[in-house]
Design a protein around this motif. Structure first.
Motif, PDB file in Angstrom:
ATOM      1  N   ALA A  84       0.860  -1.186   0.000  1.00 52.06           N
ATOM      2  CA  ALA A  84       0.000   0.000   0.000  1.00 52.06           C
ATOM      3  C   ALA A  84       0.888   1.225   0.000  1.00 52.06           C
ATOM      4  CB  ALA A  84      -0.907   0.000   1.232  1.00 52.06           C
ATOM      5  N   GLY A  85       0.530   2.203  -0.824  1.00 52.70           N
ATOM      6  CA  GLY A  85       1.326   3.418  -0.894  1.00 52.70           C
ATOM      7  C   GLY A  85       0.469   4.640  -1.078  1.00 52.70           C
ATOM      8  N   ASN A  86       0.911   5.723  -0.478  1.00 49.58           N
ATOM      9  CA  ASN A  86       0.248   7.013  -0.596  1.00 49.58           C
ATOM     10  C   ASN A  86       1.145   7.957  -1.385  1.00 49.58           C
ATOM     11  OD1 ASN A  86      -1.675   9.126   0.089  1.00 49.58           O
ATOM     12  ND2 ASN A  86      -0.061   9.893   1.406  1.00 49.58           N
ATOM     13  N   SER A  87       0.579   8.690  -2.340  1.00 45.33           N
ATOM     14  CA  SER A  87       1.286   9.697  -3.106  1.00 45.33           C
ATOM     15  C   SER A  87       2.542   9.092  -3.746  1.00 45.33           C
ATOM     16  CB  SER A  87       1.602  10.902  -2.219  1.00 45.33           C
ATOM     17  OG  SER A  87       2.132  11.973  -2.967  1.00 45.33           O
ATOM     18  N   LEU A  88       3.725   9.601  -3.403  1.00 43.85           N
ATOM     19  CA  LEU A  88       4.963   9.018  -3.929  1.00 43.85           C
ATOM     20  C   LEU A  88       5.022   7.525  -3.630  1.00 43.85           C
ATOM     21  CD1 LEU A  88       7.826   9.145  -5.162  1.00 43.85           C
ATOM     22  CD2 LEU A  88       8.644   9.757  -2.871  1.00 43.85           C
ATOM     23  N   GLY A  89       4.585   7.129  -2.447  1.00 41.04           N
ATOM     24  CA  GLY A  89       4.588   5.716  -2.082  1.00 41.04           C
ATOM     25  C   GLY A  89       3.727   4.870  -2.999  1.00 41.04           C
ATOM     26  N   GLY A  90       2.641   5.457  -3.523  1.00 39.47           N
ATOM     27  CA  GLY A  90       1.803   4.753  -4.489  1.00 39.47           C
ATOM     28  C   GLY A  90       2.522   4.547  -5.807  1.00 39.47           C
ATOM     29  N   ALA A  93       5.039   1.949  -5.351  1.00 38.64           N
ATOM     30  CA  ALA A  93       4.387   0.633  -5.309  1.00 38.64           C
ATOM     31  C   ALA A  93       4.155   0.095  -6.721  1.00 38.64           C
ATOM     32  CB  ALA A  93       3.078   0.718  -4.531  1.00 38.64           C
ATOM     33  N   LEU A  94       3.713   0.959  -7.625  1.00 40.66           N
ATOM     34  CA  LEU A  94       3.521   0.534  -9.022  1.00 40.66           C
ATOM     35  C   LEU A  94       4.836   0.099  -9.653  1.00 40.66           C
ATOM     36  CD1 LEU A  94       1.012   3.220 -10.311  1.00 40.66           C
ATOM     37  CD2 LEU A  94       0.593   0.763 -10.097  1.00 40.66           C
ATOM     38  N   GLU A  95       5.881   0.876  -9.412  1.00 38.78           N
ATOM     39  CA  GLU A  95       7.207   0.538  -9.947  1.00 38.78           C
ATOM     40  C   GLU A  95       7.721  -0.765  -9.342  1.00 38.78           C
ATOM     41  OE1 GLU A  95       8.775   2.033 -12.397  1.00 38.78           O
ATOM     42  OE2 GLU A  95       7.600   3.878 -12.551  1.00 38.78           O
ATOM     43  N   LEU A  96       7.459  -0.969  -8.057  1.00 37.20           N
ATOM     44  CA  LEU A  96       7.879  -2.207  -7.390  1.00 37.20           C
ATOM     45  C   LEU A  96       7.183  -3.409  -8.024  1.00 37.20           C
ATOM     46  CD1 LEU A  96       9.479  -3.509  -5.039  1.00 37.20           C
ATOM     47  CD2 LEU A  96       7.452  -3.127  -3.610  1.00 37.20           C
ATOM     48  N   ALA A  97       5.889  -3.273  -8.294  1.00 35.17           N
ATOM     49  CA  ALA A  97       5.135  -4.375  -8.900  1.00 35.17           C
ATOM     50  C   ALA A  97       5.635  -4.694 -10.309  1.00 35.17           C
ATOM     51  CB  ALA A  97       3.649  -4.034  -8.931  1.00 35.17           C
ATOM     52  N   ALA A  98       6.302  -3.743 -10.945  1.00 35.16           N
ATOM     53  CA  ALA A  98       6.852  -3.986 -12.282  1.00 35.16           C
ATOM     54  C   ALA A  98       8.128  -4.813 -12.250  1.00 35.16           C
ATOM     55  CB  ALA A  98       7.124  -2.650 -12.982  1.00 35.16           C
ATOM     56  N   VAL A  99       8.790  -4.877 -11.082  1.00 28.75           N
ATOM     57  CA  VAL A  99      10.068  -5.594 -11.009  1.00 28.75           C
ATOM     58  C   VAL A  99      10.024  -6.847 -10.149  1.00 28.75           C
ATOM     59  CG1 VAL A  99      11.442  -3.538 -11.497  1.00 28.75           C
ATOM     60  CG2 VAL A  99      10.972  -4.143  -9.115  1.00 28.75           C
ATOM     61  N   ARG A 100       8.912  -7.061  -9.446  1.00 31.21           N
ATOM     62  CA  ARG A 100       8.794  -8.276  -8.632  1.00 31.21           C
ATOM     63  C   ARG A 100       7.326  -8.563  -8.368  1.00 31.21           C
ATOM     64  NH1 ARG A 100      11.884  -8.156  -3.652  1.00 31.21           N
ATOM     65  NH2 ARG A 100      10.655  -9.918  -3.046  1.00 31.21           N
ATOM     66  N   PRO A 101       6.984  -9.806  -8.064  1.00 38.66           N
ATOM     67  CA  PRO A 101       5.582 -10.123  -7.789  1.00 38.66           C
ATOM     68  C   PRO A 101       5.108  -9.499  -6.479  1.00 38.66           C
ATOM     69  CG  PRO A 101       6.917 -12.132  -8.045  1.00 38.66           C
ATOM     70  CD  PRO A 101       7.851 -10.979  -8.040  1.00 38.66           C
ATOM     71  N   VAL A 102       3.864  -9.036  -6.478  1.00 35.97           N
ATOM     72  CA  VAL A 102       3.203  -8.581  -5.257  1.00 35.97           C
ATOM     73  C   VAL A 102       1.844  -9.260  -5.189  1.00 35.97           C
ATOM     74  CG1 VAL A 102       4.427  -6.364  -5.210  1.00 35.97           C
ATOM     75  CG2 VAL A 102       2.184  -6.505  -6.301  1.00 35.97           C
ATOM     76  N   ARG A 103       1.324  -9.424  -3.975  1.00 39.51           N
ATOM     77  CA  ARG A 103       0.008 -10.056  -3.823  1.00 39.51           C
ATOM     78  C   ARG A 103      -1.112  -9.109  -4.211  1.00 39.51           C
ATOM     79  NH1 ARG A 103       0.037 -13.852   1.573  1.00 39.51           N
ATOM     80  NH2 ARG A 103       2.027 -14.825   1.115  1.00 39.51           N
ATOM     81  N   SER A 104      -0.962  -7.848  -3.821  1.00 39.54           N
ATOM     82  CA  SER A 104      -1.969  -6.846  -4.152  1.00 39.54           C
ATOM     83  C   SER A 104      -1.343  -5.469  -4.044  1.00 39.54           C
ATOM     84  CB  SER A 104      -3.181  -6.948  -3.214  1.00 39.54           C
ATOM     85  OG  SER A 104      -2.819  -6.567  -1.892  1.00 39.54           O
ATOM     86  N   LEU A 105      -1.999  -4.495  -4.693  1.00 40.79           N
ATOM     87  CA  LEU A 105      -1.583  -3.093  -4.613  1.00 40.79           C
ATOM     88  C   LEU A 105      -2.772  -2.265  -4.145  1.00 40.79           C
ATOM     89  CD1 LEU A 105       0.309  -2.516  -7.977  1.00 40.79           C
ATOM     90  CD2 LEU A 105       1.310  -2.536  -5.693  1.00 40.79           C
ATOM     91  N   THR A 106      -2.541  -1.386  -3.200  1.00 39.39           N
ATOM     92  CA  THR A 106      -3.531  -0.402  -2.793  1.00 39.39           C
ATOM     93  C   THR A 106      -2.861   0.944  -2.915  1.00 39.39           C
ATOM     94  OG1 THR A 106      -4.564  -1.959  -1.255  1.00 39.39           O
ATOM     95  CG2 THR A 106      -5.041   0.381  -0.940  1.00 39.39           C
ATOM     96  N   LEU A 107      -3.374   1.791  -3.802  1.00 40.36           N
ATOM     97  CA  LEU A 107      -2.758   3.081  -4.096  1.00 40.36           C
ATOM     98  C   LEU A 107      -3.688   4.189  -3.638  1.00 40.36           C
ATOM     99  CD1 LEU A 107      -1.631   2.241  -7.727  1.00 40.36           C
ATOM    100  CD2 LEU A 107      -0.411   1.787  -5.590  1.00 40.36           C
ATOM    101  N   LEU A 108      -3.170   5.064  -2.773  1.00 37.91           N
ATOM    102  CA  LEU A 108      -3.923   6.193  -2.258  1.00 37.91           C
ATOM    103  C   LEU A 108      -3.369   7.469  -2.872  1.00 37.91           C
ATOM    104  CD1 LEU A 108      -3.728   5.005   1.448  1.00 37.91           C
ATOM    105  CD2 LEU A 108      -5.626   4.634  -0.132  1.00 37.91           C
ATOM    106  N   SER A 109      -4.140   8.102  -3.727  1.00 39.42           N
ATOM    107  CA  SER A 109      -3.682   9.331  -4.417  1.00 39.42           C
ATOM    108  C   SER A 109      -2.274   9.176  -4.972  1.00 39.42           C
ATOM    109  CB  SER A 109      -3.755  10.517  -3.464  1.00 39.42           C
ATOM    110  OG  SER A 109      -5.058  10.741  -3.010  1.00 39.42           O
TER     111      SER A 109
END
Length: 113
Positions: A84-90, A93-109
């Motif tokens: 889960a990531g907020n703003s820059l953290g979101g 999170a998207l960039e992280l999911a592009a380089v390794r598997p994640v179970r889920s993504l929750t993006l806040l703004s």
């Protein structure tokens, strides 16, 4: 890279990434509640809170921060977390999911969209 983090709870791993100019304490209001169901890692992104910046020859772009997060997750033995990531953290999170598997993504703004 060693990143500062707070870890609480048990269960599937959940990585919390804050926004720009913030720190892991931004997640404090929900940390205990999330820890009832997850093994929660609230992380200071590189150059924020108590985490050191990226090396001086690395531009602190979201993809570089995500690479540092991937290294951090490997160091903690976390293979496929919820993220889960907020703003820059979101965005990170998207960039992280592009380089390794994640179970889920929750993006806040999420930034960058």
């Amino acid at each position: 890279m060693t990143l500062a983090f707070t870890r609480r709870g048990a269960g599937a791993p959940l990585i919390l990434q804050h926004g720009i100019g913030s720190a892991r304490q931004a997640w404090d209001p929900v940390l205990d509640r999330l820890a009832e169901r997850f093994d929660v890692f609230a992380v200071d992104l590189p150059g924020h809170g108590e985490s050191p910046p990226l090396p001086s020859d690395v531009e602190p772009r979201p993809d570089a921060i995500a690479a540092a997060m991937a290294t951090f997750l490997d160091s903690q033995g976390v293979a496929t977390p919820h993220v889960a990531g907020n703003s820059l953290g979101g965005w990170v999170a998207l960039e992280l999911a592009a380089v390794r598997p994640v179970r889920s993504l929750t993006l806040l703004s999420p930034a960058g969209l």
